[in-house]
Design an enzyme around this catalytic site. Sequence first.
Site, short mmCIF file in Angstrom:
data_model
loop_
_atom_site.label_atom_id
_atom_site.label_comp_id
_atom_site.label_asym_id
_atom_site.label_seq_id
_atom_site.Cartn_x
_atom_site.Cartn_y
_atom_site.Cartn_z
N LYS A 32 0.39 -0.83 -0.22
CA LYS A 32 -0.09 -0.08 -0.11
C LYS A 32 0.66 0.97 -0.20
O LYS A 32 1.07 2.05 -0.75
CB LYS A 32 -0.99 0.16 1.44
CG LYS A 32 -2.10 -0.90 1.71
CD LYS A 32 -2.71 -0.99 2.58
CE LYS A 32 -3.07 -1.46 3.27
NZ LYS A 32 -4.01 -1.57 4.57
N GLY A 33 2.01 1.31 0.31
CA GLY A 33 2.99 2.22 0.81
C GLY A 33 3.12 3.28 0.13
O GLY A 33 3.29 4.82 -0.14
N GLU B 94 8.56 2.05 -5.87
CA GLU B 94 7.99 1.95 -4.36
C GLU B 94 8.01 3.34 -3.70
O GLU B 94 8.81 4.41 -3.75
CB GLU B 94 9.19 1.37 -3.21
CG GLU B 94 9.60 -0.28 -3.88
CD GLU B 94 8.46 -1.09 -2.45
OE1 GLU B 94 7.75 0.31 -1.91
OE2 GLU B 94 8.98 -1.94 -1.92
N ASP B 95 7.69 3.03 -2.31
CA ASP B 95 7.63 4.53 -1.01
C ASP B 95 9.05 3.99 -0.73
O ASP B 95 9.85 4.93 0.07
CB ASP B 95 6.71 3.74 -0.12
CG ASP B 95 6.44 2.30 0.20
OD1 ASP B 95 7.12 1.43 0.20
OD2 ASP B 95 5.58 1.98 1.33
N LYS C 202 16.79 3.48 2.26
CA LYS C 202 17.67 2.85 3.79
C LYS C 202 18.66 2.16 3.63
O LYS C 202 19.02 0.85 3.41
CB LYS C 202 17.21 2.16 4.69
CG LYS C 202 15.73 2.87 5.76
CD LYS C 202 14.83 2.45 6.58
CE LYS C 202 14.26 2.38 7.09
NZ LYS C 202 12.66 1.66 8.05
N ASP D 248 3.89 3.86 6.78
CA ASP D 248 2.97 3.23 8.47
C ASP D 248 4.15 3.10 9.06
O ASP D 248 4.84 2.04 8.54
CB ASP D 248 1.52 2.71 7.97
CG ASP D 248 2.26 1.08 8.06
OD1 ASP D 248 2.89 1.05 6.66
OD2 ASP D 248 1.67 0.54 8.83
N ASP E 137 14.31 -0.45 1.92
CA ASP E 137 15.10 -1.36 3.35
C ASP E 137 15.46 -1.92 3.48
O ASP E 137 17.02 -2.42 2.66
CB ASP E 137 13.64 -1.19 4.40
CG ASP E 137 14.63 -1.74 5.93
OD1 ASP E 137 15.33 -2.05 5.99
OD2 ASP E 137 13.87 -1.50 6.84
P1 IMP Z 1 12.43 -4.48 1.99
O1 IMP Z 1 13.20 -5.05 3.44
O2 IMP Z 1 13.19 -3.58 1.36
O3 IMP Z 1 11.88 -5.98 1.72
O4 IMP Z 1 10.82 -3.23 2.51
C1 IMP Z 1 10.41 -3.96 2.58
C2 IMP Z 1 9.15 -3.02 2.91
O5 IMP Z 1 8.98 -2.95 4.63
C3 IMP Z 1 9.37 -1.68 2.64
O6 IMP Z 1 8.65 -1.64 1.39
C4 IMP Z 1 7.84 -0.99 2.88
O7 IMP Z 1 6.80 -0.99 2.51
C5 IMP Z 1 8.59 -1.51 5.02
N1 IMP Z 1 9.35 -0.74 5.50
C6 IMP Z 1 10.47 -0.76 5.57
N2 IMP Z 1 11.18 0.21 6.10
C7 IMP Z 1 9.97 1.08 6.28
C8 IMP Z 1 9.66 2.34 7.84
O8 IMP Z 1 10.84 2.75 7.92
N3 IMP Z 1 8.38 3.08 7.40
C9 IMP Z 1 7.51 1.75 7.29
N4 IMP Z 1 7.84 0.65 6.40
C10 IMP Z 1 8.64 0.98 6.08
MG MG Z 2 6.78 -0.69 0.40
#
Ligand code: IMP
Ligand code: MG
Length: 177
Positions: free
Chosen positions: A41-42, A97-98, A129, A157, A101
């Site tokens: 959703k982000g 993407e939002d 990040k 969120d 991480d």
């Molecule tokens: P990934 O660790 O790169 O797979 O990130 C996965 C998902 O975690 C992202 O698309 C976000 O939806 C969520 N996410 C990671 N870090 C944050 C944060 O600081 N705030 C909110 N959502 C986050």
């Molecule tokens: Mg996301």
Amino acid sequence: MNQPPVLISAERIADRVRELAAEISADYADKGDLVLIGVLKGSFVFLADLARELTIPRTIEFIAVSSYATGSKSSGAVRLIMDVRGNIENRHVLIVEDIVDSGHTLAYLLGILSSHRPASIRTCTLLHKAECAEVEVDIDYVGFPIGDEWVVGYGLDYAERDRTLPYIGIVTPDDRR
Ligand code: IMP
Ligand code: MG
């Protein structure tokens, strides 16, 4: 309830979204239609603003994934909730993407969307990040690099809270319950 402290103001976000849109519009100027795939959703707020600032022909798709997460720590396992509806074969695709991480979500998305044989596939994220990366993924467009903090607002969120904040705020340890 206390408002999360501001990390990136609404004004700075708007300026950066305009810059990214100009860069993307220039890069795709002679390529025809661009398919923007928002990751639910982000990314819904970022996608809405970015898509409206582009000056090239574009269409909107959505994909929904969930990372098995406990609180604010992602486990690395990603699950597809909803696939794209339109046909993306032979079309230029930009994943929107939002935040990136660990990189697991984007790596997973690149895998499944590439299997649909798009003409090209690139990635765009509002926030990155960088120091949290666990897998290598190419990110073509980054709004803002940020540190290892949990952020909310502008679509993001914490346990479904604060998605509609107009700015990017930091979740303080006190709020994490
Ligand atoms: P990934 O660790 O790169 O797979 O990130 C996965 C998902 O975690 C992202 O698309 C976000 O939806 C969520 N996410 C990671 N870090 C944050 C944060 O600081 N705030 C909110 N959502 C986050
Ligand atoms: Mg996301």
